[in-house]
Design a protein around this motif. Structure first.
Motif, short mmCIF file in Angstrom:
data_model
loop_
_atom_site.label_atom_id
_atom_site.label_comp_id
_atom_site.label_asym_id
_atom_site.label_seq_id
_atom_site.Cartn_x
_atom_site.Cartn_y
_atom_site.Cartn_z
N ARG A 55 0.85 -1.25 0.05
CA ARG A 55 -0.09 0.06 -0.05
C ARG A 55 0.81 1.17 0.03
O ARG A 55 0.71 1.99 -0.78
CB ARG A 55 -1.04 0.06 1.33
N ASP A 56 1.83 1.39 0.78
CA ASP A 56 2.78 2.58 0.94
C ASP A 56 3.66 2.53 -0.26
O ASP A 56 3.89 3.66 -0.56
CB ASP A 56 3.68 2.36 1.97
N GLU A 57 4.34 1.47 -0.84
CA GLU A 57 5.12 1.61 -1.97
C GLU A 57 4.07 2.08 -3.35
O GLU A 57 4.71 2.98 -4.13
CB GLU A 57 5.45 0.16 -2.28
N GLU A 58 3.00 1.70 -3.31
CA GLU A 58 2.04 2.17 -4.51
C GLU A 58 1.89 3.58 -4.37
O GLU A 58 1.86 4.34 -5.43
CB GLU A 58 0.91 1.43 -4.53
N ALA A 59 1.46 4.23 -3.02
CA ALA A 59 1.19 5.50 -2.65
C ALA A 59 2.60 6.27 -3.34
O ALA A 59 2.52 7.38 -3.95
CB ALA A 59 1.10 5.77 -1.57
N ARG A 60 3.82 5.72 -2.84
CA ARG A 60 5.05 6.54 -3.09
C ARG A 60 5.35 6.61 -4.55
O ARG A 60 5.69 7.62 -5.24
CB ARG A 60 6.14 5.73 -2.55
N ARG A 61 5.04 5.49 -5.35
CA ARG A 61 5.27 5.51 -6.78
C ARG A 61 4.34 6.21 -7.61
O ARG A 61 4.51 7.09 -8.42
CB ARG A 61 5.32 4.20 -7.29
N GLY A 68 0.63 15.83 -7.75
CA GLY A 68 -0.41 15.09 -7.14
C GLY A 68 -0.23 13.50 -7.61
O GLY A 68 0.76 12.86 -7.78
N ILE A 69 -1.41 12.75 -7.41
CA ILE A 69 -1.48 11.37 -7.75
C ILE A 69 -1.63 11.21 -9.29
O ILE A 69 -2.44 11.81 -10.03
CB ILE A 69 -2.70 10.77 -7.10
N ASP A 70 -0.96 10.01 -9.76
CA ASP A 70 -1.13 9.84 -11.04
C ASP A 70 -2.39 8.77 -11.26
O ASP A 70 -2.16 7.73 -11.02
CB ASP A 70 0.33 9.07 -11.47
N MET A 71 -3.51 9.27 -11.53
CA MET A 71 -4.69 8.63 -11.75
C MET A 71 -4.78 7.69 -12.85
O MET A 71 -5.54 6.81 -12.94
CB MET A 71 -5.85 9.52 -11.37
N VAL A 72 -3.98 8.21 -13.90
CA VAL A 72 -4.21 7.57 -15.21
C VAL A 72 -3.26 6.40 -15.12
O VAL A 72 -3.92 5.14 -15.64
CB VAL A 72 -3.34 8.30 -16.27
N ASN A 73 -2.36 6.28 -14.45
CA ASN A 73 -1.57 4.83 -14.28
C ASN A 73 -1.55 4.39 -13.04
O ASN A 73 -0.72 3.27 -12.76
CB ASN A 73 0.05 5.37 -14.73
N GLY A 74 -2.36 4.61 -12.08
CA GLY A 74 -2.46 4.15 -11.03
C GLY A 74 -2.61 2.76 -10.92
O GLY A 74 -2.06 1.84 -10.13
N ALA A 75 -3.65 2.09 -11.70
CA ALA A 75 -3.82 0.58 -11.71
C ALA A 75 -2.55 0.01 -12.19
O ALA A 75 -2.12 -1.06 -11.67
CB ALA A 75 -4.92 0.32 -12.49
#
Length: 83
Positions: A55-61, A68-75
């Motif tokens: 969970r923390d690693e995904e948020a960091r990347r 902000g957060i990369d919503m396009v490539n998040g999955a």
């Protein structure tokens, strides 16, 4: 499940409530765009001990300061982290 199937989606029985951790942040099934077979596989490979780390690693990347957060490539990022 029949209603979901009737609307054109594949329903997946993810098990009892006690297994709901398999879909929490940090699990391979969380916030992904998987088909039914891949979702079943993701649920099966979920590792409760890895949830906090993944969970923390995904948020960091996915997060870039000032952007902000990369919503396009998040999955895709999540699939890479939880592979």
């Amino acid at each position: 499940m029949q209603l979901i199937d009737d609307t054109g989606f594949d329903a997946v029985d993810a098990g009892p409530l006690s297994d709901s951790w398999r879909m929490e942040p940090g699990s391979p099934a969380y916030c992904t765009d998987l088909d039914a077979a891949a979702l079943r596989a993701a649920l099966a490979r979920a590792d409760r001990a890895r949830l906090p780390h993944d969970r923390d690693e995904e948020a960091r990347r996915a997060y870039t300061p000032g952007v902000g957060i990369d919503m396009v490539n998040g999955a895709q990022i999540y699939r890479e982290v939880t592979a």
